[in-house]
Scaffold this active site. Sequence first.
Site, PDB file in Angstrom:
ATOM      1  N   ARG A 101      72.133 -17.251 -45.384  1.00 29.21           N
ATOM      2  CA  ARG A 101      71.418 -18.540 -45.282  1.00 29.21           C
ATOM      3  C   ARG A 101      70.041 -18.235 -44.720  1.00 29.21           C
ATOM      4  NH1 ARG A 101      73.103 -24.558 -43.278  1.00 29.21           N
ATOM      5  NH2 ARG A 101      74.115 -24.408 -45.312  1.00 29.21           N
ATOM      6  N   HIS A 128      70.673 -24.421 -53.182  1.00 31.15           N
ATOM      7  CA  HIS A 128      71.927 -24.524 -52.420  1.00 31.15           C
ATOM      8  C   HIS A 128      73.090 -24.544 -53.423  1.00 31.15           C
ATOM      9  CE1 HIS A 128      74.487 -25.000 -49.105  1.00 31.15           C
ATOM     10  NE2 HIS A 128      74.202 -26.227 -48.708  1.00 31.15           N
ATOM     11  N   GLN A 131      76.837 -25.484 -52.430  1.00 31.13           N
ATOM     12  CA  GLN A 131      77.022 -26.920 -52.237  1.00 31.13           C
ATOM     13  C   GLN A 131      77.336 -27.588 -53.575  1.00 31.13           C
ATOM     14  OE1 GLN A 131      76.915 -29.006 -49.425  1.00 31.13           O
ATOM     15  NE2 GLN A 131      77.740 -30.384 -50.965  1.00 31.13           N
ATOM     16  N   ASP A 220      70.316 -36.800 -49.897  1.00 27.04           N
ATOM     17  CA  ASP A 220      70.298 -35.744 -48.874  1.00 27.04           C
ATOM     18  C   ASP A 220      69.240 -36.150 -47.842  1.00 27.04           C
ATOM     19  OD1 ASP A 220      70.571 -33.355 -47.477  1.00 27.04           O
ATOM     20  OD2 ASP A 220      69.463 -32.147 -48.925  1.00 27.04           O
ATOM     21  N   CYS A 261      75.495 -34.325 -49.306  1.00 33.66           N
ATOM     22  CA  CYS A 261      75.971 -32.979 -48.951  1.00 33.66           C
ATOM     23  C   CYS A 261      76.254 -32.848 -47.456  1.00 33.66           C
ATOM     24  CB  CYS A 261      74.964 -31.939 -49.405  1.00 33.66           C
ATOM     25  SG  CYS A 261      73.345 -32.139 -48.654  1.00 33.66           S
ATOM     26  N   ARG A 289      84.003 -27.832 -50.306  1.00 34.14           N
ATOM     27  CA  ARG A 289      83.279 -26.573 -50.048  1.00 34.14           C
ATOM     28  C   ARG A 289      84.280 -25.433 -49.860  1.00 34.14           C
ATOM     29  NH1 ARG A 289      78.054 -26.760 -48.037  1.00 34.14           N
ATOM     30  NH2 ARG A 289      78.148 -24.531 -48.514  1.00 34.14           N
TER      31      ARG A 289
HETATM   32  N1  NVA Z   1      68.320 -30.108 -47.694  1.00 33.69           N
HETATM   33  C1  NVA Z   1      69.070 -29.844 -46.489  1.00 33.69           C
HETATM   34  C2  NVA Z   1      70.470 -29.472 -46.833  1.00 33.69           C
HETATM   35  C3  NVA Z   1      71.356 -29.209 -45.654  1.00 33.69           C
HETATM   36  C4  NVA Z   1      72.731 -28.803 -46.057  1.00 33.69           C
HETATM   37  C5  NVA Z   1      68.398 -28.749 -45.691  1.00 33.69           C
HETATM   38  O1  NVA Z   1      67.961 -27.757 -46.290  1.00 33.69           O
HETATM   39  O2  NVA Z   1      68.275 -28.892 -44.469  1.00 33.69           O
HETATM   40  N1   CP Z   2      76.084 -29.140 -46.617  1.00 37.05           N
HETATM   41  C1   CP Z   2      75.867 -28.063 -45.836  1.00 37.05           C
HETATM   42  O1   CP Z   2      75.469 -26.989 -46.309  1.00 37.05           O
HETATM   43  O2   CP Z   2      76.118 -28.252 -44.526  1.00 37.05           O
HETATM   44  P1   CP Z   2      75.811 -27.243 -43.327  1.00 37.05           P
HETATM   45  O3   CP Z   2      74.312 -27.185 -43.170  1.00 37.05           O
HETATM   46  O4   CP Z   2      76.518 -27.841 -42.156  1.00 37.05           O
HETATM   47  O5   CP Z   2      76.351 -25.882 -43.694  1.00 37.05           O
END
Ligand code: NVA
Ligand code: CP
Length: 302
Positions: A101, A128, A131, A220, A261, A289
């Site tokens: 990540r 992502h 997801q 989101d 998500c 997930r």
């Molecule tokens: N768009 C959000 C998704 C979190 C799972 C982010 O990148 O923070």
């Molecule tokens: N949806 C998702 O990726 O959540 P987290 O940021 O908690 O992993």
Amino acid sequence: MKRDFLTFWDLSKNEVESILERAACFKAGNTGNKNALSGKSIGLFFEKSSTRTRVSFEVGIYQLGGQPVYIRSGDSQVGRGESISDTAQVLSRYFDGIIVRTYAQVRLDEFAKYSTKPVINGLSDTHHPCQVLADLLTIKERKGKLQGIKLTYLGDSNNVTNSLIEASIRMGMVLSIASPAGFEPKPAMMKKVRDLDNQKIKIYNDPVEAVKQADVVYTDVWISMGDEETGQQTKKDALKPFQINDALLTHANPDVTVLHCLPAHRGEEITDTVIDGPMSAVFDQAENRLHTQKALLEMLIG
Ligand code: NVA
Ligand code: CP
């Protein structure tokens, strides 16, 4: 030859369908070979916060007989300046696969280039894909199919949006994106869309138009991780009309399914009544997930 999962394009339509079928078996408790990762160690190298991705991968790896090892990059030597290329070379000598990540997609690409073991994108600034595997399973559970489903995404065009675009083209869904001017998908992504399939992806600046006849609506957060510094209030003001609320949903199909998500900023991109209401599938989506990632791990690393 190792297989990475860096964007949704890394899986063919048949492979996605196999993952969804296998995930449904896992969910039903019909697991077959429970030991796909027996004797294997899988790293989770995370440069941003996480609840779902971290925990669903850790639990899923354990359930497949493997060992998850979580590394917060700031606590590793990367936090003191060790390069991604050296880190990837070293970690891939210990691990059988690594979930990463991170921020820019090029950082993930660099990691994958130097890793000799499969690398899975656990979220980057622009994609992502894990997801979206769970999203597809949730849509299939609720609607029985993916082909021809009208999905409307509302809000900031971000990493989740980009993976939804790729998945919609791959799986034959019709995707409408409603964002305020300036927050639509980036020109590079839209060029790719135009080259591949101009018909199935539509961009709107009007949320009501975009949700008409929608089978599924999705949103989101308005401010993503890493995005926190830049003109937040102006952005939130522009995004206000794109909130998923009861009034907006009256324009969608009566049996519309609502996805998010998570994490949600309740009262911003979605209201309490919607997220906790009968149309919401967001907690099934979060559970999925676990099942889809187990199927993905089995395919790439098992
Ligand atoms: N768009 C959000 C998704 C979190 C799972 C982010 O990148 O923070
Ligand atoms: N949806 C998702 O990726 O959540 P987290 O940021 O908690 O992993």
